[in-house]
Design a protein around this motif. Structure first.
Motif, PDB file in Angstrom:
ATOM      1  N   ASP A   1       2.928   4.600 -18.723  1.00  0.00           N
ATOM      2  CA  ASP A   1       3.419   3.374 -19.362  1.00  0.00           C
ATOM      3  C   ASP A   1       3.945   2.444 -18.281  1.00  0.00           C
ATOM      4  O   ASP A   1       4.401   2.884 -17.228  1.00  0.00           O
ATOM      5  CB  ASP A   1       4.511   3.693 -20.376  1.00  0.00           C
TER       6      ASP A   1
ATOM      7  N   GLU B   1       8.956   7.939 -25.281  1.00  0.00           N
ATOM      8  CA  GLU B   1       9.185   7.808 -23.844  1.00  0.00           C
ATOM      9  C   GLU B   1      10.658   7.950 -23.529  1.00  0.00           C
ATOM     10  O   GLU B   1      11.528   7.531 -24.310  1.00  0.00           O
ATOM     11  CB  GLU B   1       8.691   6.427 -23.383  1.00  0.00           C
TER      12      GLU B   1
ATOM     13  N   CYS C   1       5.407  14.494 -18.776  1.00  0.00           N
ATOM     14  CA  CYS C   1       6.137  14.222 -20.017  1.00  0.00           C
ATOM     15  C   CYS C   1       7.114  15.373 -20.213  1.00  0.00           C
ATOM     16  O   CYS C   1       6.819  16.364 -20.902  1.00  0.00           O
ATOM     17  CB  CYS C   1       5.175  14.106 -21.201  1.00  0.00           C
TER      18      CYS C   1
ATOM     19  N   GLY D   1       8.173  12.365 -23.994  1.00  0.00           N
ATOM     20  CA  GLY D   1       7.725  11.610 -22.835  1.00  0.00           C
ATOM     21  C   GLY D   1       8.524  11.892 -21.582  1.00  0.00           C
ATOM     22  O   GLY D   1       9.102  12.967 -21.402  1.00  0.00           O
TER      23      GLY D   1
ATOM     24  N   LEU E   1       4.485   8.353 -21.658  1.00  0.00           N
ATOM     25  CA  LEU E   1       4.494   8.400 -23.119  1.00  0.00           C
ATOM     26  C   LEU E   1       3.839   9.679 -23.641  1.00  0.00           C
ATOM     27  O   LEU E   1       2.728  10.016 -23.233  1.00  0.00           O
ATOM     28  CB  LEU E   1       3.721   7.210 -23.696  1.00  0.00           C
TER      29      LEU E   1
END
Length: 561
Positions: free
Chosen positions: A129, A167, A188, A201, A206
């Protein structure tokens, strides 16, 4: 000295003086106590670890900001530094603030068996992200205390998005496409703030789920609503009257063009953009598999722009005005038709649909000022006497024999009692588009409400089936799932001609001004086993009665198993 003391004694014997003197002494003492506690508190906090202080969080808005900053630095000791979005200060934790945004295996710790069993969502991987260019560009919200996987999925599905991503342990992002690369699962690695058994996340990473149930609502792309992939109409010029070739085609460019030209549909066909309204030539009733529309947009890497044979269609923010005109009946009707339902069963929504589909105002057995006024777009037939004959049908929740027999015909709306009871409880304590508070749900009000209202749900339907004349039954769930055909049947029952273009317009304006948002969904089941046993028995009774009258029984989704 004795004389001076005597003077003071005489001074305080005067009642008014004595009274105000005591007040002054009381306020002075209180101020000293307050100042002392303030200095004590400051000195106590000065000796604490600033990160600990931030974690516990003072009540001021500045304190809340400090608390969030503290959490960020505390978490970044375990993960790489993150450059995330600014969060909104001052939002309560129970009401998250939504803002506009723009390998497939998983570790055992991150797997949530509840969602897997229910088929609600499928985990698809860990993705990069970027704050400058988000992987999921729909709405987003943050909760640094109570974020869970289910909560994020539920809110994204409610808005019709295809994907939900979590996230940094506390942030939820929604979107109908993933615009980023897949990375290793090990990146993650942050626990969810609201459930340590799940991963949400990481730093700039994410955990993304595909929402299997998101098709109940339309998916969004910015301000536009994704409608699906559709076969090219036989006569494109008539079906979609405005079109143009766009260099470096993207969804934004086509949607912007159709919005500027004031059309509600934007259809992408490779490098061509077509604009129009839903009509019998292009109804949007038969969507195709989305794979048939796969053709990368020239101006956007992660979006499909359709092709010559299959169009990708979006609904713009332009209002379709073909069904917005409403008026009273030109001549007073001698036949009174009821729009009957148990409270919370969707009567207000059905009124909205009927008014748009017929062009005539609906009336009400009762006057509700909030329904009449609603921003100038309310129900203007609300103030008419229900026997005026100027409205196409009359809303009522009555269930007595005398009241039922006063009507010549009726449309009876039946809804899943579990949903109807909760909707009416929210209306009772929060208004037509508000919500009951947690104190109401967890207090004595809810059990008492279910005890009194659940039997009424059954008796209301049974009474209308028994005493009603010419009853047309509509199940709320069927109306939601197949709006066009069910609404068409209601219009025909009212004795009016059907305008299919008008009905297609209604489908695009179906929500209206009285839809309750899903932001405040309960995160637990409010029904006890005893409540469920009682309600299931009532459902069986209603189901059997409907079938005895050769009508469709209750829908499968709430029939007791």
């Amino acid at each position: 000295m004795a004389r001076a003391l005597l003077k003071i004694q005489r001074y305080f014997r005067r009642k008014p003086v004595r009274f105000f003197s005591f007040i002054l002494l009381y306020l002075t003492a209180g101020s000293l106590v307050f100042l002392h506690s303030g200095f004590s508190g400051d000195s106590a906090q000065a000796g604490r670890d600033p990160l600990t202080l931030a974690e516990n969080g003072p009540l001021s808005s500045e304190g809340r900001g400090l608390g969030l900053i503290g959490r960020v630095f505390k978490d970044t000791r375990r993960a790489a530094r993150r450059f995330g979005p600014a969060w909104t200060k001052g939002n309560g934790q129970d009401s998250p603030a939504w803002v506009g945004a723009g390998s497939r295996s998983r570790g055992a710790k991150g797997k949530n068996t509840k969602e897997t069993e229910e088929g609600r969502a499928k985990y698809i991987g860990c993705y990069v992200d970027n704050t400058q260019k988000r992987a999921l560009r729909g709405v987003s919200f943050f909760d640094y205390k109570k974020m869970t996987v289910f909560r994020c999925q539920d809110n994204c599905a409610e808005r019709g998005y295809m994907y939900a991503g979590l996230e940094f342990g506390a942030e939820c992002y929604c979107g109908h496409k993933i615009q980023a690369a897949n990375v290793s699962e090990s990146e993650c690695n942050m626990e969810c703030k609201g459930e340590k058994s799940n991963l949400c996340g990481g730093a700039n990473r994410l955990s993304i789920y595909r929402l299997e149930l998101s098709q109940e609502s339309a998916r969004r792309y910015g301000s536009a609503i994704f409608k699906g992939c559709f076969r090219r109409p036989d006569n494109v010029t008539l079906a979609l009257p405005v079109g143009a070739v766009i260099q470096n085609m993207s969804v934004d460019k086509c949607v912007d063009m159709c919005t500027e030209k004031e059309f509600s549909l934007a259809a992408l066909a490779g490098d061509k953009c077509h604009c129009g309204f839903p009509t019998t030539l292009f109804t949007l009733h038969e969507p195709e598999e989305e794979e048939l529309c796969i053709h990368r947009c020239a101006g956007e890497d992660f979006e499909s722009c359709g092709n010559d044979e299959y169009f990708v269609v979006y609904q713009t923010q332009v209002q379709d005005n073909r069904c917005m005109d409403r008026r009273f009946l030109p001549t007073r009707s001698k036949q009174l038709t009821a729009l009957a339902s148990f409270p919370g069963a969707g009567n207000t929504w059905a009124r909205h649909l009927i008014e748009l589909a017929t062009g005539y105002y609906t009336g009400s057995y009762y006057f509700d000022g909030s329904l009449y006024n609603k921003g100038g777009c309310g129900f203007k037939g609300e103030r008419d006497h229900w026997r005026s004959g100027r409205t196409i049908c009359i809303k009522t929740h009555e269930s007595g024999r005398k009241e039922i027999e006063a009507f010549d015909s009726s449309i009876l709306i039946i809804r899943n009692p579990y949903k109807a009871l909760m909707a009416e409880f929210n209306r009772k304590y929060g208004g037509h588009i508000g919500f009951a508070s947690q104190a109401h749900w967890k207090g004595k009000e809810w059990p008492e409400f279910v005890k009194n209202y659940a039997p009424w749900w059954a008796s209301h339907t049974l009474d209308w089936l028994k005493y009603g004349k010419n009853v047309h039954v509509v199940h709320f769930e069927d109306l939601k799932q197949d709006l066009f055909s069910k609404l068409k049947g209601m219009v025909l029952f009212l004795g009016l001609e059907v305008s299919e273009d008008r009905l297609l317009c209604v489908v695009g304006q179906k929500d209206g001004n009285f839809k309750r948002s899903g932001l405040r969904k309960l995160e637990y089941d409010p029904y006890t086993p005893e409540m469920r046993a009682s309600i299931d028995g009532l459902i069986r009774t209603v189901d059997a009665t409907l079938k005895r009258r050769k009508l469709a029984g209750v829908p499968e989704d709430y029939r007791p198993r």
